[in-house]
Write a protein that holds these residues in place. Structure first.
Motif, PDB file in Angstrom:
ATOM      1  N   GLY A   1      46.701 -20.877   1.808  1.00 21.51           N
ATOM      2  CA  GLY A   1      45.455 -20.189   1.499  1.00 21.51           C
ATOM      3  C   GLY A   1      45.509 -19.533   0.136  1.00 21.51           C
ATOM      4  N   GLN A   2      44.462 -18.772  -0.163  1.00 18.01           N
ATOM      5  CA  GLN A   2      44.387 -18.071  -1.448  1.00 18.01           C
ATOM      6  C   GLN A   2      44.307 -16.567  -1.228  1.00 18.01           C
ATOM      7  OE1 GLN A   2      42.489 -21.146  -1.565  1.00 18.01           O
ATOM      8  NE2 GLN A   2      44.270 -21.818  -2.753  1.00 18.01           N
ATOM      9  N   ILE A   3      44.843 -15.841  -2.181  1.00 16.66           N
ATOM     10  CA  ILE A   3      44.632 -14.392  -2.183  1.00 16.66           C
ATOM     11  C   ILE A   3      43.166 -14.166  -2.549  1.00 16.66           C
ATOM     12  CG2 ILE A   3      45.220 -12.222  -3.320  1.00 16.66           C
ATOM     13  CD1 ILE A   3      48.036 -13.347  -3.767  1.00 16.66           C
ATOM     14  N   ILE A   4      42.420 -13.503  -1.662  1.00 19.16           N
ATOM     15  CA  ILE A   4      40.997 -13.286  -1.972  1.00 19.16           C
ATOM     16  C   ILE A   4      40.718 -11.855  -2.420  1.00 19.16           C
ATOM     17  CG2 ILE A   4      40.081 -15.153  -0.544  1.00 19.16           C
ATOM     18  CD1 ILE A   4      39.337 -12.940   1.534  1.00 19.16           C
TER      19      ILE A   4
ATOM     20  N   LEU B   1      46.688  -6.590   0.496  1.00 20.55           N
ATOM     21  CA  LEU B   1      46.618  -7.981   0.065  1.00 20.55           C
ATOM     22  C   LEU B   1      45.896  -8.754   1.161  1.00 20.55           C
ATOM     23  CD1 LEU B   1      47.832 -10.365  -1.689  1.00 20.55           C
ATOM     24  CD2 LEU B   1      49.798 -10.250  -0.174  1.00 20.55           C
ATOM     25  N   VAL B   2      44.798  -9.422   0.810  1.00 22.99           N
ATOM     26  CA  VAL B   2      44.081 -10.215   1.813  1.00 22.99           C
ATOM     27  C   VAL B   2      44.155 -11.682   1.415  1.00 22.99           C
ATOM     28  CG1 VAL B   2      41.914 -10.584   3.055  1.00 22.99           C
ATOM     29  CG2 VAL B   2      42.506  -8.288   2.247  1.00 22.99           C
ATOM     30  N   VAL B   3      44.610 -12.497   2.367  1.00 20.65           N
ATOM     31  CA  VAL B   3      44.758 -13.937   2.140  1.00 20.65           C
ATOM     32  C   VAL B   3      43.774 -14.655   3.049  1.00 20.65           C
ATOM     33  CG1 VAL B   3      46.336 -15.893   2.409  1.00 20.65           C
ATOM     34  CG2 VAL B   3      47.210 -13.693   1.590  1.00 20.65           C
TER      35      VAL B   3
ATOM     36  N   TYR C   1      54.523  -9.938  12.471  1.00 20.15           N
ATOM     37  CA  TYR C   1      54.442 -10.170  11.034  1.00 20.15           C
ATOM     38  C   TYR C   1      54.477 -11.654  10.710  1.00 20.15           C
ATOM     39  CZ  TYR C   1      59.597 -10.757  11.079  1.00 20.15           C
ATOM     40  OH  TYR C   1      60.884 -11.174  11.324  1.00 20.15           O
ATOM     41  N   SER C   2      54.134 -11.958   9.465  1.00 23.33           N
ATOM     42  CA  SER C   2      54.228 -13.332   8.958  1.00 23.33           C
ATOM     43  C   SER C   2      55.072 -13.347   7.696  1.00 23.33           C
ATOM     44  CB  SER C   2      52.842 -13.886   8.605  1.00 23.33           C
ATOM     45  OG  SER C   2      52.218 -14.438   9.734  1.00 23.33           O
ATOM     46  N   GLU C   3      55.574 -14.525   7.378  1.00 29.08           N
ATOM     47  CA  GLU C   3      56.190 -14.735   6.069  1.00 29.08           C
ATOM     48  C   GLU C   3      55.095 -15.113   5.087  1.00 29.08           C
ATOM     49  OE1 GLU C   3      60.597 -16.594   6.847  1.00 29.08           O
ATOM     50  OE2 GLU C   3      58.937 -17.917   6.391  1.00 29.08           O
ATOM     51  N   VAL C   4      55.205 -14.602   3.881  1.00 33.63           N
ATOM     52  CA  VAL C   4      54.260 -14.954   2.824  1.00 33.63           C
ATOM     53  C   VAL C   4      55.077 -15.587   1.699  1.00 33.63           C
ATOM     54  CG1 VAL C   4      52.559 -14.076   1.195  1.00 33.63           C
ATOM     55  CG2 VAL C   4      52.774 -13.013   3.454  1.00 33.63           C
ATOM     56  N   ALA C   5      54.716 -16.827   1.331  1.00 34.34           N
ATOM     57  CA  ALA C   5      55.477 -17.535   0.296  1.00 34.34           C
ATOM     58  C   ALA C   5      54.570 -17.871  -0.880  1.00 34.34           C
ATOM     59  CB  ALA C   5      56.059 -18.824   0.874  1.00 34.34           C
ATOM     60  N   ILE C   6      55.127 -17.774  -2.079  1.00 38.43           N
ATOM     61  CA  ILE C   6      54.405 -18.201  -3.283  1.00 38.43           C
ATOM     62  C   ILE C   6      55.295 -19.182  -4.033  1.00 38.43           C
ATOM     63  CG2 ILE C   6      52.986 -16.135  -3.586  1.00 38.43           C
ATOM     64  CD1 ILE C   6      55.115 -15.150  -5.606  1.00 38.43           C
ATOM     65  N   SER C   7      54.684 -20.059  -4.813  1.00 40.39           N
ATOM     66  CA  SER C   7      55.486 -21.104  -5.467  1.00 40.39           C
ATOM     67  C   SER C   7      56.408 -20.521  -6.535  1.00 40.39           C
ATOM     68  CB  SER C   7      54.580 -22.172  -6.077  1.00 40.39           C
ATOM     69  OG  SER C   7      53.725 -21.561  -7.009  1.00 40.39           O
ATOM     70  N   ALA C   8      56.069 -19.350  -7.069  1.00 41.43           N
ATOM     71  CA  ALA C   8      56.891 -18.769  -8.139  1.00 41.43           C
ATOM     72  C   ALA C   8      58.236 -18.250  -7.624  1.00 41.43           C
ATOM     73  CB  ALA C   8      56.123 -17.627  -8.806  1.00 41.43           C
ATOM     74  N   LEU C   9      58.382 -18.110  -6.307  1.00 41.17           N
ATOM     75  CA  LEU C   9      59.626 -17.561  -5.749  1.00 41.17           C
ATOM     76  C   LEU C   9      60.210 -18.509  -4.720  1.00 41.17           C
ATOM     77  CD1 LEU C   9      58.603 -13.843  -5.138  1.00 41.17           C
ATOM     78  CD2 LEU C   9      59.973 -14.744  -7.006  1.00 41.17           C
TER      79      LEU C   9
ATOM     80  N   VAL D   1      49.025 -19.097  -1.650  1.00 39.91           N
ATOM     81  CA  VAL D   1      50.167 -18.603  -0.862  1.00 39.91           C
ATOM     82  C   VAL D   1      50.230 -19.384   0.446  1.00 39.91           C
ATOM     83  CG1 VAL D   1      50.031 -16.256  -1.789  1.00 39.91           C
ATOM     84  CG2 VAL D   1      48.843 -16.794   0.315  1.00 39.91           C
ATOM     85  N   LYS D   2      51.411 -19.355   1.049  1.00 46.95           N
ATOM     86  CA  LYS D   2      51.574 -19.971   2.365  1.00 46.95           C
ATOM     87  C   LYS D   2      51.953 -18.872   3.348  1.00 46.95           C
ATOM     88  CE  LYS D   2      54.476 -23.429   4.396  1.00 46.95           C
ATOM     89  NZ  LYS D   2      55.551 -24.308   4.082  1.00 46.95           N
TER      90      LYS D   2
END
Ligand code: FES
Length: 359
Positions: A112-115, A127-129, A144-152, A198-199
């Motif tokens: 999804g995207q950070i909105i 932070l809202v996704v 909770y959830s894991e939040v992943a971004i491609s930069a990390l 983000v995932k």
């Protein structure tokens, strides 16, 4: 060409004499495979430091990804105890584990995207996704959830800051505290990130409301507000028949947030039961005009409620969320003042300064 641990073959884990059979894919750890299969395996940190995921290897061979002796003692190791989150399989295995009382919910991953992002305090952001497609936000308030971004390389874990049933469709709300050397938080705070991909993978965790009639005594600090607020939102929406005291520990007024949301929860709470929310400030400067509670939140619980006879902890349930020292201190006070340790549920927010993969 074979992989490093156990080759490139999938293996089977037979759990509790056949109660569950889990396929563990090459490269996956046992806990990940169990959670993906919807098996309610106890877990917390998922990085080998809490021992919550421990189980007994009855048969077969495994590869330990870290040294179990950091968290398991010699007797446990001799009896075959292993950490599921740090275990890959080298053969089919037979495992015994005391499964959790959490409902079995299989993990889901959504892109999804950070909105939106919003400053809640000087060091905490909302932070809202919004995720695409058919999204099942199947977690419970407190998880909770894991939040992943491609930069990390590594994802980060964040509690749901809104009761999942009260989110807009496809949305996930998290509160993120800026932590020293926290790669994700530094990325998030560096510039506006709306529109970034983000995932989100979850739900994880054993922190959620257990249904009893007893008084809920909640203690949170920092971004630990998120999980407790979500639990209280869902409790108000469900009109639970329970009294509730929520103490939020902060340094100063500038660290307070969600005051309006907590007032709203108070208005919606079951009218036949009490709801009390008390922010407690430990370092508010003198002369600031603050008229509320002061001191350490754990001391305040004892002196203002237990010692005065306003509250008995004997039959109460504790829900604690936030920094580990605050949680450890709260557990000590609660147990010392008569609360049964088994009635205390907590989620320690380990951050990058405490452990890799922390929040
Ligand atoms: S040690 Fe495996 S979940 Fe914490």
């Amino acid at each position: 060409m074979f992989g490093l641990f156990g080759g490139n073959k999938d293996w089977q884990a037979t759990v509790n004499g056949g109660e569950h059979t889990i396929t563990v894919k090459a490269g996956d750890n046992l806990l990940k495979a169990a959670l993906e299969a919807g098996v309610p395996w106890p877990h917390d940190c998922r990085v080998g430091s809490c021992s919550t995921c421990q189980c007994t290897l009855k048969n077969g061979k495994i590869k330990a990804l870290t040294d179990f002796s950091y968290v398991l003692d010699q007797d446990q190791l001799k009896s075959g105890k292993i950490l599921a989150c740090q275990t890959r399989l080298k053969t089919d295995v037979a495992i015994e584990v005391e499964l959790s009382d959490a409902p079995a919910i299989a993990l889901n991953s959504y892109e999804g995207q950070i909105i939106s992002t919003r400053n809640l305090t000087h060091d905490i952001k909302e932070l809202v996704v919004k995720c695409e497609g058919k999204v099942e936000h199947s977690g419970m308030a407190g998880q909770y959830s894991e939040v992943a971004i491609s930069a990390l390389d590594d994802p980060r874990s964040y509690s749901y800051a809104k009761a999942p049933k009260q989110e807009n469709p496809g949305e996930f709300t998290f509160y993120v505290r800026l932590v020293p050397n926290g790669k994700f938080t530094e990325w998030l705070f560096a510039e506006e990130r709306v529109g970034e991909t983000v995932k989100v993978t979850g739900p994880y965790g054993q922190f959620f409301r257990r249904d009893e009639d007893s008084t809920m005594v909640c203690v949170a600090g920092g971004s630990g507000m998120s999980a407790i607020k979500a639990i209280l939102e869902s409790s108000a929406a469900e009109q639970v028949k329970r009294n509730c005291l929520y103490l939020f520990g902060a340094r100063a007024q500038q660290d307070l947030y969600c005051m309006d949301e907590l007032a709203e929860i108070g208005k919606k709470w079951n009218k036949d039961y009490s709801f009390e929310f008390v922010p407690v400030l430990s370092e508010e400067p003198e002369g600031s005009g603050w008229q509320g509670a002061t001191g350490f939140v754990t001391t305040y619980l004892k002196e203002a409620y237990v010692d005065t006879g306003k509250l008995s902890l004997n039959e109460a349930q504790g829900y604690l969320c936030g920094p580990p020292p605050m949680i450890d201190a709260a557990i000590d006070v609660m147990v010392d003042q008569g609360m049964n340790k088994e009635n205390i549920y907590f989620d320690k927010f380990l951050d990058a300064s405490s452990m890799p993969g922390g929040r």
